[in-house]
Structures are given as structure tokens and as C-alpha cells.
Design an enzyme around this catalytic site. Structure first.
Site, PDB file in Angstrom:
ATOM      1  N   HIS A   1       1.750   4.374  -3.137  1.00 19.63           N
ATOM      2  CA  HIS A   1       1.649   5.840  -3.113  1.00 19.63           C
ATOM      3  C   HIS A   1       2.767   6.463  -3.961  1.00 19.63           C
ATOM      4  O   HIS A   1       2.559   7.456  -4.661  1.00 19.63           O
ATOM      5  CB  HIS A   1       1.757   6.372  -1.690  1.00 19.63           C
ATOM      6  CG  HIS A   1       0.491   6.259  -0.905  1.00 19.63           C
ATOM      7  ND1 HIS A   1      -0.694   6.827  -1.335  1.00 19.63           N
ATOM      8  CD2 HIS A   1       0.213   5.662   0.280  1.00 19.63           C
ATOM      9  CE1 HIS A   1      -1.639   6.569  -0.430  1.00 19.63           C
ATOM     10  NE2 HIS A   1      -1.120   5.864   0.546  1.00 19.63           N
TER      11      HIS A   1
ATOM     12  N   HIS B   1       0.845  -1.198   0.000  1.00 20.72           N
ATOM     13  CA  HIS B   1       0.000   0.000   0.000  1.00 20.72           C
ATOM     14  C   HIS B   1       0.881   1.248   0.000  1.00 20.72           C
ATOM     15  O   HIS B   1       0.686   2.157  -0.816  1.00 20.72           O
ATOM     16  CB  HIS B   1      -0.930  -0.011   1.220  1.00 20.72           C
ATOM     17  CG  HIS B   1      -1.712   1.257   1.407  1.00 20.72           C
ATOM     18  ND1 HIS B   1      -3.070   1.354   1.171  1.00 20.72           N
ATOM     19  CD2 HIS B   1      -1.332   2.503   1.798  1.00 20.72           C
ATOM     20  CE1 HIS B   1      -3.476   2.586   1.401  1.00 20.72           C
ATOM     21  NE2 HIS B   1      -2.440   3.310   1.799  1.00 20.72           N
ATOM     22  N   GLU B   2       1.858   1.286   0.889  1.00 24.52           N
ATOM     23  CA  GLU B   2       2.706   2.478   1.003  1.00 24.52           C
ATOM     24  C   GLU B   2       3.500   2.727  -0.269  1.00 24.52           C
ATOM     25  O   GLU B   2       3.550   3.831  -0.792  1.00 24.52           O
ATOM     26  CB  GLU B   2       3.637   2.363   2.206  1.00 24.52           C
ATOM     27  CG  GLU B   2       2.914   2.313   3.550  1.00 24.52           C
ATOM     28  CD  GLU B   2       1.905   3.430   3.739  1.00 24.52           C
ATOM     29  OE1 GLU B   2       2.084   4.526   3.164  1.00 24.52           O
ATOM     30  OE2 GLU B   2       0.905   3.206   4.442  1.00 24.52           O
TER      31      GLU B   2
HETATM   32 ZN   LIG Z   1      -2.242   5.353   2.201  1.00 28.25          ZN
END
Ligand SMILES: [Zn+2]
Ligand SMILES: *[C@@H]1O[C@H](CO)[C@@H](O)[C@H](O)[C@H]1NC(C)=O
Length: 624
Positions: A434, A430-431
Site C-alpha cells: 500500500h 500486502h500492507e
Molecule cells: Zn489492503
């Protein structure tokens, strides 16, 4: 606060001391990221596509940033002829893009500056330009075009016609401005060169601004401040940090409980030709290399002491063989080594598979050294595991191409012993996502997912990518994020991602009653889950999707469209524009074979043909 805001409608920055902000300051230096994300509220949905209100620092400074709305046109399979393209000089992408945009917007081509561009593996030329006045570029008035065979296939623009424009010679002294903005944003100028740009304001005027990066390592804040070069006033910010807010809402999946395995040579020879440990012309013996350095930060941030932070190989020849004892605290030394190793492995793995799907050097990826032309080097990811500046969360700061992305992984305190976010792969993925979405949207500026709506989709892509990595077969399962760190089956989101409307009722129309980016992200991620399920349901699932992007299975097609659409969509896209980018991406790469399937999947969640302003529409275009 409302009356104050009413009085200051043309003022973008107001100091507000909410009771919550006061409570924070009484806790000294500790800064709660989840609370910070929770205060990220823009309460009027009509502003989601252009504005975003943030609360900055312990004093609770409120800043509302503005990005002019983008228009976005896509031109389907045939593309759009343009006289400027047919008489185009060979190779001159920058000039062609400037001429195309100038002609489309009826501007002098001096008003259009080329910023970056590249040709992707599907033969699409992408160019990113910005508006300029007296040779000074606009920060938030930008355009992107995509050409195929000298025809336009997509064109996004947030160019403005300013009602009034500030003089292009600054009149404030930078020596006065820098300390003031450091104080306002509670951080320190990080010595990145200060640029002079124009900033389009919501009242229709254009301000001349100094653009200054301000960081605070203790609370992991990283902003780009736009300071009026005539008045010294702080007008707007870019927040390079995307919070994960892995906190209390339902979901589940993928983590240490499934067991560690010793993998031999997992690096992808195409994406990482010199391996994962190559740095400054030699192989390191620690979790540090060209794509990422994974470390425990023991002192104040200082690249020169990074040598003490990464895990050291457990035996010679790049072997990092650390077991994990779930009954011990994450900080016990064996567990710390396992965490650094897993975080290193996951970031590298995402670097490598995303590389295969066009997140390469020229598409503004993260590498210390670039092995292929295009893009800026010197920006491998820095991931800090068990970062003790926070709990129950994680975040990723994406500065522009050429500056390292910074990921902070925290421990989670819901269970005894505590759990480590770095041992739940979906949180790391998820990170890292980004970084991908912020770099690929808008051509590497990291300024193009800043509105409430676009920032919300940013969270959604990150969840969707985590899901993509964790679906294990052609049977598409409902997907839950963050259940390990939470120690429950619901995880950190409100609903599992699902094709079932009972399990997950979110639709495009749900956004109207939301105000927080992770909530909005759930709507987008669930639409993408439905797209994924449709593609895999019909075309099957490839077990080699991470290394072979040439196959025709649904999960391969999905990831191509995912990344291709990022490069096509306009700066600060809306849901509607992001959907259109997926469909155009399908025309570009697959001649539109999947276009109707995409329409049906988006429409099933209210993002149909006539959807607009967060009003659902379930229809698909004629012919589908
Ligand atoms: Zn996030
Ligand atoms: C560096 O390590 C990689 C494997 O990660 C290996 O392929 C390569 O040969 C090594 N290079 C040198 C100069 O030792």
C-alpha cells in the site's frame, strides 16, 4: 438514507446514524476495522472511477469524496513529438512538463504548477504537476507526464474547467475550523502545516479549501480534511489508511508453519548501504533503523518512547535470534520478539527489493535519511506488531512523501491460541505494498488511489505483490492469501488467484456488481496473476529476482512493469488506464516485446481492447 441523499445532492457530507453506527458507539472505544471497511460502499458503479463514500468514526459520518476523472494517453514505442520538447532547455524537466501540459490542454502555463519529478532507471523522465489558480494549487486536478528522449510517452490529466471558482482569499478563521473538523472526524489535528488549495467539486465548481491532517491513534484513523475556506464546511477527505479486511472470504499461504530460519546479513548493500539498523548516525541494537522501526506499542503513540517498543538484539552484533512457539499466545515474550523481528525483516526486505525496481528516494520511498538525491527524508515506516487497537486485520496509512508510513498489525482470533499477522509474510507484504502504490501513483502525494476503482486496484496490487514474493519456482501455483491467520485453507479472499476460470471466475465485468475495495481488488489481482503466469510461462523464473533486476525472466519483467506502470498511470486510474500503463511501461523498458502477451492476459479476464464501463471485452488490438 436514500431520500436524505436525494435532497442533498450537492452536499458532500451528510451525517447518518445507521443502526450499525449506533451499535458501535455502544461498545465504547473499540473500533472494528473490518466493519469500517465493510461500510465503505459506493453502490453505483458509474461513480467508482471518481467517487468514494466512506463512513467515518463511531457516529457514522458519511463523506463522499470526489476526484475528477483522469484522461490518460500513451504513445507507444515511438513517443509523441511536441514543439515544446524539441526546443526544451537542458535539464529543465519542470518547465518542460508545465509547457507540455499547458500546450496539450490549451492553458496559460501559469495555470500549471510543477510538483515533483525524477528520471527512472529506464531513462524515463516523470513529472507530476497540478492545476493552479492565482498561484494556489488544486488538490485533485493534477497531471502527470512521462518523457523519453524528449518525446512524450504517457500523459494523464484530471485538470478541470471550473464553472465557477471561489475567491482565493480565505474568509474563515482557522481557529474555528480546526476544532470543528477534529470533532467531525473524531481525531486530533497532527500539527502538519495546513495548506490552502483548490478542490474541484462534482458540480463543476472549485472550492477554496484548508487542508488539515486529522489523526486518531486509538482507532488508527488518519485523514486529510478539505474544509471550505469560505464556509467552514467539510467538503471531502483523503483517507491515508488502507484497510486489509483480512476477514472471512476464501484463500491460502506462506507463514510460520514453513519454519523460521536464521538468515545472515539479509540486507541489500545497494538499497540499504548502511545496513538496516542505521539511525541518527549510529547503529541501533533494536529493530529500528533507516527504513523501519518495528515495535510493540505499549503506551500512547510517542516517538520519544519508541526505545521501549522494538525488540532488542538477543546477542551482540545485530543478532535477533528468537524462536516462535506456536502453542503459546502471540503475546508471550519470545513470540513477541519473533514477531517484531519478522516484521522488521519483511518491511526491510520489501524496501530493498522495491528499491532495485525503482522505488527509490526520488520515487518517494520511505527512509529516515535519504542517501541519494530527490524525494523527502524523515519518513521511515513505523510498524506496530500485536497492536491491540484491532483484531483480525491489519492496515497501512500512507501520508505524503516526508511523513512516516504507519502499519498496524493485529492478532487474529480465529484459532486457539490466537495467531499473529506478523508471522504471515503475505499480510506484511500486502500492507507495505500500500505504501508503494500510494507513493508512486501521482508523484508522492498519497492522494491518487482514493476513488472506489483506484482504491480497489490498490488492494489488488497489494495481494499481487504478496503473491510475487511467494511464488517459489517457474511452476506458477494458484495463490491464496491469509490462510495461516484464518486457520483454514481458503484464507481471506473469495477465490484463489488462478489462471483457471473454474477456480477463479472473476472478470472485469464482475466489478459492476461489487462495491467494496477488497472485492474489486480481487479482480485486479487475478488479472495480474494471469499476466504473471503468462510471463513466467514463456520467459521462466529467476531465483535472484529480488536482488538482480537485470535478468530477462518473467518474474523480473513482471515486477519492472508493475512498478514502472505505477509511475506512469494517472491520478486515480481506472482498470483500463492501469492496463494501458502496463503496456506503455513495456514499450518504455522493453520496446514492447511483451505488449501482445500483456494484452492477451488482460483480455482473458475481460479487460480487452474495447473494455469499458465494466463491460467485458476479450479482444486484443490488431497485430497481436
Ligand atoms: Zn489492503
Ligand atoms: C552498522 O551496521 C552495519 C550492518 O548492518 C555495518 O555494515 C556497519 O559497519 C555498521 N556501522 C558502524 C559505524 O558500526
Amino acid at each position: 438514507m436514500a431520500p436524505i441523499r436525494g435532497l442533498l445532492t450537492t452536499v458532500l457530507v451528510a451525517l447518518a446514524l445507521s443502526s450499525q453506527a449506533i451499535a458501535h458507539s455502544s461498545h465504547g472505544a473499540s473500533h472494528n476495522h473490518v466493519a469500517r471497511a465493510d461500510t465503505t460502499v459506493a453502490s453505483d458503479p458509474s461513480s467508482y472511477g471518481t467517487h468514494h463514500r466512506r463512513t467515518v468514526g463511531r457516529r457514522g459520518l458519511q463523506i463522499e469524496s470526489f476526484n475528477p476523472p483522469s484522461t490518460f494517453q500513451t504513445f507507444g514505442l515511438a513517443g509523441e513529438e511536441s514543439p515544446v520538447l524539441t526546443k526544451r532547455a537542458p535539464g529543465g524537466l519542470g518547465d518542460a512538463a508545465r509547457a507540455f501540459v499547458a500546450s496539450a490542454l490549451k492553458l496559460d502555463d501559469k495555470a500549471v504548477q510543477f510538483r515533483s519529478g525524477y528520471t527512472s532507471d529506464d531513462g524515463i523522465e516523470h513529472a507530476y504537476v497540478r492545476q493552479s489558480h492565482n498561484d494556489i494549487p488544486f488538490a485533485n486536478a493534477v497531471a502527470n507526464v512521462a518523457f523519453k528522449n524528449n518525446k512524450a510517452v504517457a500523459f494523464g490529466s484530471s485538470f478541470v474547467k471550473p464553472s465557477k471558482i471561489a475567491d482565493s482569499k480565505p474568509t474563515v478563521n482557522l481557529h474555528d475550523v480546526v476544532p470543528k473538523v477534529e470533532k467531525q472526524l473524531e481525531g486530533t489535528y497532527n500539527n502538519q502545516p495546513i495548506s490552502l488549495e483548490y478542490l474541484a467539486l462534482p458540480d463543476g465548481s472549485a472550492a477554496l479549501v484548508h487542508v488539515i491532517q486529522i489523526q486518531n491513534q486509538e482507532v488508527n484513523s488518519w485523514y486529510e480534511a478539505f474544509v471550505d475556506a469560505h464556509s467552514g464546511e467539510l467538503l471531502s477527505i483523503t483517507d491515508f489508511t488502507a484497510e486489509a479486511a483480512y476477514r472471512v472470504l476464501p484463500i491460502q499461504k506462506k507463514d510460520i508453519r514453513e519454519g523460521l530460519e536464521l538468515l545472515q546479513n539479509p540486507q541489500d548493500p545497494l538499497a540499504s548501504p548502511k545496513g538496516w539498523h542505521w539511525y541518527q548516525n549510529k547503529n541501533t541494537t533494536v529493530t529500528s533503523g533507516n527504513n523501519v522501526v518495528s515495535y510493540k506499542q505499549t503506551e500512547k503513540f510517542d516517538l520519544s518512547i519508541i526505545g521501549i517498543g522494538p525488540a532488542t538484539q538477543s546477542s551482540s552484533g545485530q543478532v535477533f535470534d528468537y524462536t516462535y512457539n506456536p502453542n503459546s499466545a502471540p503475546s508471550s515474550s519470545v513470540n513477541l520478539n519473533a514477531a517484531r523481528t519478522n516484521a522488521f525483516y519483511i518491511i526491510n526486505r520489501v524496501h530493498d527489493f522495491a528499491y532495485r525496481y525503482a522505488f527509490t528516494e526520488k520515487a518517494f520511498n520511505f527512509q529516515a535519511e535519504n542517501y541519494a538525491p530527490g524525494g523527502a527524508a524523515g519518513d521511515r515506516v513505523l510498524i506496530k506488531v500485536q497492536d491491540d487497537t484491532g483484531k483480525n486485520n491489519a492496515n497501512f496509512a500512507t501520508p505524503p512523501d516526508g511523513q512516516s508510513g504507519e502499519c498496524h498489525m493485529f492478532t487474529w482470533t480465529q484459532t486457539t491460541p490466537n495467531r499473529d499477522g506478523s508471522m504471515e509474510n503475505d499480510i506484511v507484504v500486502h500492507e507495505m505494498t500500500h505504501g508503494i502504490t500510494n507513493r508512486m501513483t501521482g508523484g508522492g502525494t498519497a492522494r491518487c488511489l482514493q476513488t472506489t476503482e483506484a482504491g480497489g486496484m490498490g488492494e489488488g496490487w497489494s495481494d499481487a505483490m504478496a503473491e510475487w514474493t511467494e511464488q517459489k519456482s517457474g511452476t506458477v501455483k494458484d495463490y491464496v492469501l491469509g490462510d495461516y491467520v484464518m486457520g483454514n485453507t481458503a484464507g481471506i479472499r473469495k477465490y484463489p488467484y488462478s489462471t483457471s476460470k473454474t477456480t477463479n471466475p472473476l472478470t472485469y465485468g464482475s466489478v459492476a456488481s461489487m462495491s467494496e475495495v477488497h472485492a474489486i481488488g480481487e479482480v485486479w489481482a487475478n488479472m495480474l496473476h494471469n499476466v504473471y503466469a503468462a510471463l513466467v510461462g514463456k520467459y521462466g523464473w529467476s531465483a535472484t529476482a529480488m536482488t538482480d533486476p537485470t535478468r530477462a525472466e518473467g518474474n523480473v519483467v513482471y515486477l519492472h512493469l508493475f512498478l514502472d506502470a505505477l509511475a506512469l498511470q494517472p491520478c486515480n486510474p481506472t482498470f483500463v488506464q492501469a492496463r494501458n500503463a502496463w503496456i506503455q511501461a513495456d514499450y518504455n523498458r522493453y520496446r514492447g516485446v511483451h505488449a501482445c502477451m500483456l494484452w492477451r492476459a488482460f483480455a482473458s479476464r475481460g479487460l480487452g481492447y474495447y473494455a469499458n464501463n465494466y463491460v467485458n471485452d476479450f479482444s486484443v488490438p490488431a497485430g497481436c
